[in-house]
Write an enzyme that holds these catalytic residues in place. Structure first.
Site, mmCIF file in Angstrom:
data_model
loop_
_atom_site.group_PDB
_atom_site.id
_atom_site.type_symbol
_atom_site.label_atom_id
_atom_site.label_comp_id
_atom_site.label_asym_id
_atom_site.label_seq_id
_atom_site.Cartn_x
_atom_site.Cartn_y
_atom_site.Cartn_z
ATOM 1 N N GLY A 17 0.956 -1.303 0.065
ATOM 2 C CA GLY A 17 -0.032 -0.102 -0.114
ATOM 3 C C GLY A 17 0.855 1.311 0.155
ATOM 4 O O GLY A 17 2.098 1.426 -0.549
ATOM 5 N N CYS A 18 0.088 2.196 0.559
ATOM 6 C CA CYS A 18 0.845 3.562 0.577
ATOM 7 C C CYS A 18 1.941 3.541 1.377
ATOM 8 O O CYS A 18 2.375 2.816 2.340
ATOM 9 C CB CYS A 18 -0.118 4.489 1.146
ATOM 10 S SG CYS A 18 -1.570 4.629 0.281
ATOM 11 N N ALA A 19 2.691 4.785 1.410
ATOM 12 C CA ALA A 19 3.765 5.231 2.305
ATOM 13 C C ALA A 19 3.489 6.219 3.214
ATOM 14 O O ALA A 19 2.862 7.485 2.719
ATOM 15 C CB ALA A 19 5.185 5.618 1.597
ATOM 16 N N ARG A 46 6.189 2.642 -3.078
ATOM 17 C CA ARG A 46 4.776 2.106 -2.541
ATOM 18 C C ARG A 46 3.747 3.162 -3.164
ATOM 19 O O ARG A 46 2.638 2.814 -2.698
ATOM 20 C CB ARG A 46 4.922 2.622 -0.966
ATOM 21 C CG ARG A 46 5.686 1.639 -0.171
ATOM 22 C CD ARG A 46 5.659 2.034 1.403
ATOM 23 N NE ARG A 46 6.172 0.701 2.245
ATOM 24 C CZ ARG A 46 5.299 0.048 2.682
ATOM 25 N NH1 ARG A 46 4.018 0.254 2.653
ATOM 26 N NH2 ARG A 46 5.883 -1.019 3.425
ATOM 27 N N ASN A 214 -2.365 4.613 5.464
ATOM 28 C CA ASN A 214 -1.918 3.538 4.667
ATOM 29 C C ASN A 214 -2.902 2.472 4.988
ATOM 30 O O ASN A 214 -2.928 1.807 6.070
ATOM 31 C CB ASN A 214 -0.515 3.192 4.833
ATOM 32 C CG ASN A 214 -0.266 1.740 4.164
ATOM 33 O OD1 ASN A 214 -0.917 1.324 3.046
ATOM 34 N ND2 ASN A 214 0.838 0.848 4.779
#
Length: 398
Positions: A17-19, A46, A214
């Site tokens: 997923g995200c950072a 990411r 995230n």
């Protein structure tokens, strides 16, 4: 053709997923945006270039008692209408375009302005609301009623800088190295349920709150319907927005500490409550019963920024990574340990945030003040808009 051996499990990196990242100096000393930019840039893989952003606290000391509105415009008409609205409801000390830099990868950015304002005293008094509630209602009006205008942040002595792009490009676009803050948060987005757009990039903000996230909130519809009962408008079509509003509802309106608000959102499971002693079980049962719709489910890691400091939170099962470390008065948070070590190679007390247990970092002066305060929650004394109205809120026609 790719070598089959290189595709074996463990030999290919699949980002989760995200950072997210956060850096804070508990002493209140301010630092430029170089380190947070370096930290989030290390986690480039990411994201996918559809969203990046930063929140910074302490960047406007000369206007620290005024609300700093960062507003994005799609057109001149949107700015004209918004400024007329602000002039009616607020007193403005200063307004200007936010300085930006031309970056090749940033295409067609909106026109971005900032306004340092205070609620109009007479209109604030006539509203029957406190200044936070008054300001929130007008932020929601701009975001929901003025086409082509979006308030990216609305707190005091803080601001959000976000948009469509990789975070390192967004940071260069906004020239965040030119700002000095005692706390920074950052986000590199990999959208799950929504497309990338400037207002939908993280951080999500309201008043002094900012959230980078995230994961994915599977309880979004329940949480959204709950906060909308209290007058929060979920205009942004994304699950992260509702986390920001839950913190505002629980901490500002209902008077809970940030730690207790986080605990409500990651409340103990019924199986765990059954194993508690009777007094603790009764308390946890009351929380889960009263705030059942504030329970946040799904895989997530969150960093909350406020005028008190930073709070990091994982879901109860810890399905998303989030690391913490310290060095002197500095505290570092990131989705990956490497993103901490790239800016502080000799960081100490490096550890993973526990699932469902809030990790709280306060300014030293806030921590000293809190030690002398009562632990009782103090809900807002002013009436809310839904309590004084004579008609239900009207829904806009589709």
């Amino acid at each position: 053709m790719q070598n089959r051996e290189s595709l074996r499990e463990g030999r290919v990196r699949i980002p989760s997923g995200c950072a997210i990242a956060g850096i804070m100096d508990r002493s209140g000393s301010r630092h430029d945006g170089s380190d947070i930019l370096k930290s989030i840039a290390l986690m480039h893989d990411r994201g996918n270039g559809l969203g990046g952003g930063f929140a910074a606290y302490g960047i406007y000391p000369e206007y620290k008692d005024l609300y700093a509105f960062h507003i994005m415009y799609e057109s001149r008409d949107a700015r004209t209408e918004t400024e007329a609205y602000l002039d009616k409801h607020f007193m403005s000390e200063k307004q200007e375009r936010i300085p930006t830099e031309s970056v090749g990868s940033i295409k067609n950015p909106p026109d971005i302005w900032r306004y340092f304002v205070a609620p109009h005293p007479m209109r604030l008094n006539m509203s029957g609301l406190d200044e936070f509630e008054y300001t929130m209602q007008h932020v929601f009006h701009v975001n929901g009623q003025i086409d082509g205008a979006f308030v990216a942040s609305s707190g005091k002595n803080m601001g959000a800088f976000k948009g469509v792009g990789y975070p390192e490009d967004i940071g260069e676009f906004y020239r965040i190295q030119d700002y000095r803050a005692w706390a920074w948060t950052a986000h590199g987005r990999f959208p799950t349920n929504t497309p990338g757009w400037w207002g939908g990039a993280h951080p999500f903000t309201l008043l002094n709150w900012s959230v980078v996230h995230n994961g994915e909130i599977s309880s979004y519809d329940t949480n959204r319907r709950y906060v909308e009962q209290f007058g929060y408008d979920c205009e942004l079509q994304t699950d992260t927005e509702v986390i920001t509003y839950l913190f505002d509802l629980l901490a500002r309106r209902h008077g809970f500490s940030q730690e207790m608000a986080a605990h409500i959102m990651t409340a103990s499971s019924w199986d765990d409550i059954d194993r508690m002693d009777p007094e603790r079980a009764a308390f946890e049962t009351a929380l889960r019963t009263t705030y059942s719709s504030a329970l946040v489910n799904g895989p997530f890691s969150v960093i909350l920024g406020s005028d008190e400091g930073l709070l990091a939170l994982n879901d109860r099962l810890k399905l998303r990574a989030l690391m913490a470390a310290e060095k002197g008065s500095m505290v570092y948070l990131a989705s990956e340990q490497a993103a901490i070590e790239v800016v502080c190679p000799d960081a100490e007390n490096v550890r993973s945030i526990e699932g469902g247990v809030p990790f709280v970092v306060q300014l030293d002066e806030v921590a000293r003040r809190k030690r002398g305060e009562s632990a009782e929650n103090t809900p807002s004394a002013k009436p809310f808009k839904h309590e004084v109205g004579v008609l239900p809120r009207r829904r806009k026609e589709a």
